[in-house]
Scaffold this motif. Structure first.
Motif, PDB file in Angstrom:
ATOM      1  N   ALA A 199      24.922 -42.837  18.456  1.00 54.62           N
ATOM      2  CA  ALA A 199      23.604 -42.332  18.875  1.00 54.62           C
ATOM      3  C   ALA A 199      23.695 -41.867  20.317  1.00 54.62           C
ATOM      4  O   ALA A 199      24.037 -42.646  21.204  1.00 54.62           O
ATOM      5  N   VAL A 200      23.398 -40.605  20.541  1.00 46.49           N
ATOM      6  CA  VAL A 200      23.404 -40.048  21.905  1.00 46.49           C
ATOM      7  C   VAL A 200      21.963 -39.826  22.331  1.00 46.49           C
ATOM      8  O   VAL A 200      21.191 -39.162  21.615  1.00 46.49           O
ATOM      9  N   LYS A 201      21.600 -40.388  23.473  1.00 53.00           N
ATOM     10  CA  LYS A 201      20.232 -40.191  23.967  1.00 53.00           C
ATOM     11  C   LYS A 201      20.075 -38.756  24.448  1.00 53.00           C
ATOM     12  O   LYS A 201      20.850 -38.279  25.273  1.00 53.00           O
ATOM     13  N   SER A 202      19.082 -38.066  23.904  1.00 52.55           N
ATOM     14  CA  SER A 202      18.805 -36.702  24.363  1.00 52.55           C
ATOM     15  C   SER A 202      18.384 -36.742  25.830  1.00 52.55           C
ATOM     16  O   SER A 202      17.664 -37.642  26.258  1.00 52.55           O
ATOM     17  N   GLY A 203      18.810 -35.754  26.576  1.00 52.06           N
ATOM     18  CA  GLY A 203      18.378 -35.655  27.970  1.00 52.06           C
ATOM     19  C   GLY A 203      17.040 -34.946  28.101  1.00 52.06           C
ATOM     20  O   GLY A 203      16.456 -34.896  29.188  1.00 52.06           O
ATOM     21  N   LEU A 204      16.546 -34.415  26.995  1.00 54.93           N
ATOM     22  CA  LEU A 204      15.330 -33.591  27.032  1.00 54.93           C
ATOM     23  C   LEU A 204      14.121 -34.240  26.385  1.00 54.93           C
ATOM     24  O   LEU A 204      12.988 -34.001  26.785  1.00 54.93           O
ATOM     25  N   VAL A 205      14.374 -35.021  25.332  1.00 55.24           N
ATOM     26  CA  VAL A 205      13.268 -35.689  24.639  1.00 55.24           C
ATOM     27  C   VAL A 205      13.660 -37.143  24.403  1.00 55.24           C
ATOM     28  O   VAL A 205      14.842 -37.495  24.477  1.00 55.24           O
ATOM     29  N   ASP A 206      12.658 -37.963  24.120  1.00 59.44           N
ATOM     30  CA  ASP A 206      12.877 -39.403  24.015  1.00 59.44           C
ATOM     31  C   ASP A 206      13.309 -39.762  22.585  1.00 59.44           C
ATOM     32  O   ASP A 206      12.584 -40.447  21.850  1.00 59.44           O
ATOM     33  N   ALA A 207      14.497 -39.292  22.222  1.00 64.54           N
ATOM     34  CA  ALA A 207      15.022 -39.518  20.868  1.00 64.54           C
ATOM     35  C   ALA A 207      16.541 -39.352  20.902  1.00 64.54           C
ATOM     36  O   ALA A 207      17.066 -38.627  21.752  1.00 64.54           O
ATOM     37  N   PRO A 208      17.230 -40.008  19.985  1.00 64.89           N
ATOM     38  CA  PRO A 208      18.689 -39.896  19.934  1.00 64.89           C
ATOM     39  C   PRO A 208      19.138 -38.891  18.880  1.00 64.89           C
ATOM     40  O   PRO A 208      18.416 -38.614  17.931  1.00 64.89           O
ATOM     41  N   TYR A 209      20.342 -38.351  19.063  1.00 69.62           N
ATOM     42  CA  TYR A 209      20.915 -37.509  18.014  1.00 69.62           C
ATOM     43  C   TYR A 209      22.274 -38.060  17.601  1.00 69.62           C
ATOM     44  O   TYR A 209      22.778 -39.013  18.197  1.00 69.62           O
ATOM     45  N   VAL A 210      22.838 -37.464  16.570  1.00 69.05           N
ATOM     46  CA  VAL A 210      24.088 -37.964  15.985  1.00 69.05           C
ATOM     47  C   VAL A 210      25.267 -37.170  16.555  1.00 69.05           C
ATOM     48  O   VAL A 210      25.424 -35.982  16.285  1.00 69.05           O
ATOM     49  N   GLN A 211      26.067 -37.838  17.341  1.00 72.76           N
ATOM     50  CA  GLN A 211      27.184 -37.153  18.015  1.00 72.76           C
ATOM     51  C   GLN A 211      28.141 -36.495  17.024  1.00 72.76           C
ATOM     52  O   GLN A 211      28.668 -35.413  17.282  1.00 72.76           O
ATOM     53  N   GLU A 212      28.379 -37.138  15.885  1.00 68.90           N
ATOM     54  CA  GLU A 212      29.386 -36.670  14.940  1.00 68.90           C
ATOM     55  C   GLU A 212      28.956 -35.422  14.162  1.00 68.90           C
ATOM     56  O   GLU A 212      29.778 -34.813  13.479  1.00 68.90           O
ATOM     57  N   PHE A 213      27.672 -35.063  14.232  1.00 69.07           N
ATOM     58  CA  PHE A 213      27.190 -33.875  13.501  1.00 69.07           C
ATOM     59  C   PHE A 213      27.278 -32.676  14.442  1.00 69.07           C
ATOM     60  O   PHE A 213      26.927 -32.766  15.618  1.00 69.07           O
ATOM     61  N   PRO A 214      27.696 -31.515  13.907  1.00 68.13           N
ATOM     62  CA  PRO A 214      28.050 -30.383  14.773  1.00 68.13           C
ATOM     63  C   PRO A 214      26.887 -29.578  15.336  1.00 68.13           C
ATOM     64  O   PRO A 214      27.101 -28.763  16.233  1.00 68.13           O
ATOM     65  N   LEU A 215      25.676 -29.821  14.837  1.00 64.67           N
ATOM     66  CA  LEU A 215      24.525 -29.012  15.280  1.00 64.67           C
ATOM     67  C   LEU A 215      23.325 -29.929  15.475  1.00 64.67           C
ATOM     68  O   LEU A 215      23.027 -30.748  14.597  1.00 64.67           O
ATOM     69  N   VAL A 216      22.644 -29.770  16.602  1.00 65.95           N
ATOM     70  CA  VAL A 216      21.542 -30.662  16.958  1.00 65.95           C
ATOM     71  C   VAL A 216      20.382 -29.863  17.543  1.00 65.95           C
ATOM     72  O   VAL A 216      20.601 -28.950  18.339  1.00 65.95           O
ATOM     73  N   LEU A 217      19.164 -30.217  17.141  1.00 66.95           N
ATOM     74  CA  LEU A 217      17.948 -29.636  17.726  1.00 66.95           C
ATOM     75  C   LEU A 217      17.163 -30.764  18.381  1.00 66.95           C
ATOM     76  O   LEU A 217      16.914 -31.797  17.741  1.00 66.95           O
ATOM     77  N   GLU A 218      16.764 -30.570  19.627  1.00 73.58           N
ATOM     78  CA  GLU A 218      15.991 -31.589  20.342  1.00 73.58           C
ATOM     79  C   GLU A 218      14.537 -31.113  20.405  1.00 73.58           C
ATOM     80  O   GLU A 218      14.253 -30.038  20.941  1.00 73.58           O
ATOM     81  N   CYS A 219      13.634 -31.946  19.875  1.00 68.50           N
ATOM     82  CA  CYS A 219      12.268 -31.466  19.630  1.00 68.50           C
ATOM     83  C   CYS A 219      11.201 -32.361  20.247  1.00 68.50           C
ATOM     84  O   CYS A 219      11.263 -33.583  20.171  1.00 68.50           O
ATOM     85  N   ARG A 220      10.203 -31.697  20.768  1.00 66.50           N
ATOM     86  CA  ARG A 220       9.000 -32.332  21.288  1.00 66.50           C
ATOM     87  C   ARG A 220       7.929 -32.182  20.219  1.00 66.50           C
ATOM     88  O   ARG A 220       7.681 -31.078  19.737  1.00 66.50           O
ATOM     89  N   LEU A 221       7.313 -33.308  19.848  1.00 73.56           N
ATOM     90  CA  LEU A 221       6.298 -33.244  18.781  1.00 73.56           C
ATOM     91  C   LEU A 221       5.088 -32.451  19.243  1.00 73.56           C
ATOM     92  O   LEU A 221       4.465 -32.784  20.255  1.00 73.56           O
ATOM     93  N   LEU A 222       4.742 -31.402  18.498  1.00 70.46           N
ATOM     94  CA  LEU A 222       3.565 -30.587  18.820  1.00 70.46           C
ATOM     95  C   LEU A 222       2.369 -30.986  17.982  1.00 70.46           C
ATOM     96  O   LEU A 222       1.250 -31.065  18.473  1.00 70.46           O
ATOM     97  N   GLN A 223       2.613 -31.179  16.679  1.00 69.91           N
ATOM     98  CA  GLN A 223       1.527 -31.525  15.765  1.00 69.91           C
ATOM     99  C   GLN A 223       2.051 -32.444  14.669  1.00 69.91           C
ATOM    100  O   GLN A 223       3.221 -32.349  14.290  1.00 69.91           O
ATOM    101  N   ALA A 224       1.159 -33.311  14.205  1.00 69.51           N
ATOM    102  CA  ALA A 224       1.460 -34.152  13.035  1.00 69.51           C
ATOM    103  C   ALA A 224       0.348 -33.884  12.031  1.00 69.51           C
ATOM    104  O   ALA A 224      -0.808 -34.205  12.289  1.00 69.51           O
ATOM    105  N   ILE A 225       0.686 -33.258  10.915  1.00 66.13           N
ATOM    106  CA  ILE A 225      -0.327 -32.810   9.960  1.00 66.13           C
ATOM    107  C   ILE A 225      -0.221 -33.637   8.689  1.00 66.13           C
ATOM    108  O   ILE A 225       0.775 -33.564   7.963  1.00 66.13           O
ATOM    109  N   ASP A 226      -1.265 -34.426   8.459  1.00 63.45           N
ATOM    110  CA  ASP A 226      -1.289 -35.306   7.286  1.00 63.45           C
ATOM    111  C   ASP A 226      -1.625 -34.476   6.048  1.00 63.45           C
ATOM    112  O   ASP A 226      -2.717 -33.910   5.954  1.00 63.45           O
ATOM    113  N   LEU A 227      -0.690 -34.395   5.115  1.00 56.12           N
ATOM    114  CA  LEU A 227      -0.894 -33.543   3.933  1.00 56.12           C
ATOM    115  C   LEU A 227      -1.103 -34.340   2.654  1.00 56.12           C
ATOM    116  O   LEU A 227      -1.380 -33.769   1.611  1.00 56.12           O
TER     117      LEU A 227
END
Lengths: 190, 190
Positions: free
Chosen positions: B100-128
């Protein structure tokens, strides 16, 4: 070592789906999108994102309905055309020779020649900036017999959907079967 | 002839992405999702849908952040495991041996072993209904050098992302290059 590519819509892969609607003059229209996905299991919902400037936007807003027709890779050229040209300037059904079928469930047409179709009632339109996200409740899924497996499930190797790669803008086909979900990982769960 | 399959989440294909978050005890957690996609170009946004009962749900809601790590098909077994087991019951990073690598941009970790990562800030949570759709603004995309092509774009044949087929629950790999988007269709546009 990971390299920063900056903010961008580079998630991989994205689908290639054709959104069907009746335009403001009542003519069947279609546009190709790659910004979309399933977003809820119950009710079954799918999302497609469309820019406000697109001919499809007022059409979906007015009739609160759209379809998603999934092209096979045999129609990759037509699917690309449908994403390049505006329905304001061309009759894309005529240009491709495709047949618009009026859905019996929602006020939108789908593409007869594509093997998989979702008929959707617009639930929400969420303005996010450049794109508005349409959330549609899937009222029915229709599939050609020829893409179903022995269990009645859609066989992705028969459907042969198209993938879009944001960034490179390449289209790809579907490859080998890797295994069964909710099963492969059990060995690790122990 | 098309056959009605009833309402269902049968759009094809869907992606296999791993959502990273810090749980309510501050431990890195991850879950595999297939309900998601890109939803806006500007700001660049991605959506992932999560059930309220999931360990990931309160984590994302509390820190307003998540990451999307895209596994290669070499890790299909681990990706499936991460979708089967709850972070409430197991340390999935320990079980898989992932980092687990701590993102430097958002308060969440990503998986070092996976080759592609998106760091995201939650904008909306839509209950469907069954799922809540998290819409995240992509603040950065990070990719291994090894998956980039000569133009610096992500090469899907090197990334080898996994596809999920709703219905059959099969996983598939990416297949052949079919051509270039915004180009193939020009012949029809004339």
């Amino acid at each position: 070592m990971k390299k920063s590519l900056g903010p961008g819509t580079l998630a991989q892969p994205t689908p290639v789906w054709v959104v069907g609607s009746y335009d403001m003059e009542g003519r069947p229209n279609m546009m190709t999108i790659a910004w979309g996905g399933i977003c809820c299991s119950k009710p079954a919902c799918v999302t497609v994102s469309v820019r406000k400037e697109r001919h499809t936007y007022p059409a979906v807003m007015a009739r609160k309905a759209f379809t998603v027709s999934v092209p096979s890779q045999a129609h990759v050229q037509e699917a690309d055309y449908v994403g390049i040209v505006s329905g304001a300037k061309a009759d894309k059904f005529a240009a491709t020779g495709f047949t618009a079928v009026k859905s019996g469930l929602v006020d939108a047409p789908y593409v007869q020649e594509f093997p998989l179709v979702l008929e959707c009632r617009l639930l929400q339109a969420i303005d996010l900036g450049a794109h508005t996200q349409f959330i549609g409740e899937i009222l029915d899924v229709k599939a050609e017999d020829s893409i179903l497996d022995a269990d009645g499930h859609i066989d992705m190797r028969k459907l042969k959907p198209i993938l879009f790669a944001p960034g490179s803008s390449n289209y790809y086909g579907v490859g080998e079967l890797l295994g069964k979900a909710f099963s492969l990982g059990k060995a690790i769960a122990g």
